[in-house]
Design an enzyme around this catalytic site. Sequence first.
Site, mmCIF file in Angstrom:
data_model
loop_
_atom_site.group_PDB
_atom_site.id
_atom_site.type_symbol
_atom_site.label_atom_id
_atom_site.label_comp_id
_atom_site.label_asym_id
_atom_site.label_seq_id
_atom_site.Cartn_x
_atom_site.Cartn_y
_atom_site.Cartn_z
ATOM 1 N N HIS A 188 0.834 -1.203 0.000
ATOM 2 C CA HIS A 188 0.000 0.000 0.000
ATOM 3 C C HIS A 188 0.871 1.257 0.000
ATOM 4 O O HIS A 188 0.441 2.316 -0.439
ATOM 5 C CB HIS A 188 -0.912 0.029 1.236
ATOM 6 C CG HIS A 188 -2.001 -0.995 1.199
ATOM 7 N ND1 HIS A 188 -1.837 -2.251 1.721
ATOM 8 C CD2 HIS A 188 -3.261 -0.955 0.710
ATOM 9 C CE1 HIS A 188 -2.957 -2.944 1.560
ATOM 10 N NE2 HIS A 188 -3.836 -2.187 0.957
ATOM 11 N N ASP A 260 -4.430 -6.420 -7.675
ATOM 12 C CA ASP A 260 -4.663 -5.754 -6.400
ATOM 13 C C ASP A 260 -4.970 -4.293 -6.714
ATOM 14 O O ASP A 260 -4.865 -3.848 -7.863
ATOM 15 C CB ASP A 260 -3.428 -5.888 -5.505
ATOM 16 C CG ASP A 260 -3.762 -5.847 -4.015
ATOM 17 O OD1 ASP A 260 -4.868 -5.407 -3.667
ATOM 18 O OD2 ASP A 260 -2.902 -6.247 -3.203
#
Length: 495
Positions: A188, A260
Amino acid sequence: MTTFARDTDTLTRDALTVLQPGFTGTEAPDWLLRRLGEGLASVGLFGRNIASPEQLAALTAQLRAERDDVLVAIDEEGGDVTRLEVRTGSSFPGNHALGAVDDVELTREVAAELGRRLAACGVNLNWAPSADVNSNPGNPVIGVRSFGADPALVARHTAAYVTGLQSAGVAACTKHFPGHGDTNVDSHHALPRIDADPTVLGERELAPFRAAIAAGARAVMSAHILVPALDPDRPATLSGRVLTKLLRGDLGHDGLIVTDGMEMQAIAATYGIERGSVLAVAAGADAICVGGGLADDETVRRLRDALVAAVRAGELAEERLADAAERVRGLAAWAASAAKAASQGGADSAVGLRAARRALRVTGADGFTPLTEAPYVAAFTPVANIAVGDETPWGVTAELTALLPGTEAGTFVGEEAGSSALAAAGERRIVAVVRDEHRHPWMATALDTLLRARPETIVVEMGVPQAAPRGALHIATYGAARVCGRAAAEVIAGV
């Protein structure tokens, strides 16, 4: 231009079809409904979209009124990562707890019940399970989301989870290919790197994905990680060597390949989401997940236009985009038929708590007398990673309060956490709750301070139990789901 060229409307529709965007609010916005009419085939749901099962069912019905075969996806792992129960904590323990029990039939039952609840709300694609082997104890983003550190254990439970989830008519999306377990960076925030050699990768990281594919997993999610042994230049999500040669060719996955979240910094900060999305589809991805942080029509338009422009510029083969769109439509067709054929067996609402109880590892119980008076709960709280989020409550306070009314609690962070907790607790018996003590030196220091002053302190570890057990009673729950807190509270109160 290839001889495969089609009209602009078809090209634009295919570009929309491969996107899996999110949105804000508990009702579908007008722009999203309009895009569904134009070719968008998937929608991603997050905690911000869910207030109750009834509201979620109404939302998915609203989406299907616009497009009856829409794929409605969610990131519902159970355990620490829950969207269905984002405000209360999950009714299901996560993977690490299931791996600790190591009963594949129990894992299948948990996944089947979770799938049943998702299907009842109109959700038909789950971005789960995590098939990552937790080989790096310092991993900041996987941890209890993994079944464990043993590849064979992770493989058998991944297969059981896929089987259980899909028995309810919900497609499983096994993640994060080719394996996010041996990383010490959260994708992230930045681009992680795994420097394992091909033999280790094949025996460790890839084993659970082989098992998932053999079990019939309908989708696989790529990881934003660089694995030089597979591709020294591009992260897995953007690598044809990883997605097409390895996953499609060598492992034989014929289902959907989902990325993702493309807004994650491992991709967004390096390539940008538009360029990253083009490269991902060119590499072999079929669905572009975007919407965890970017959830608006402008993002959808930009990505659609970037894909169309890339085809027209000869940077993305038209056949590849068409194939990706067809795979999305193929999964939608499977989901529609699977929903009709799904087992209509009764609900097993207690399976999650049963599993959480079985997962507990209790040290020091022989000399322990259950509490009869309300304790003080000192929660030593680390910063939550983005996958887990900070909306979901965790710990044992609520569950202990139900069993021992009058329980009080406080949250403590940093070098003075131990002394602050002592001062706040007063004369009450202390229950210290930690999460991954081994990764947080300040947390270990806080426990040292507590236990020196109050050796009768009870310690509950709700992360990966890597640190040695200590305290008058030590309970490892293998996760921080609500049912894990309940199971620990039962031990403390002697229920």
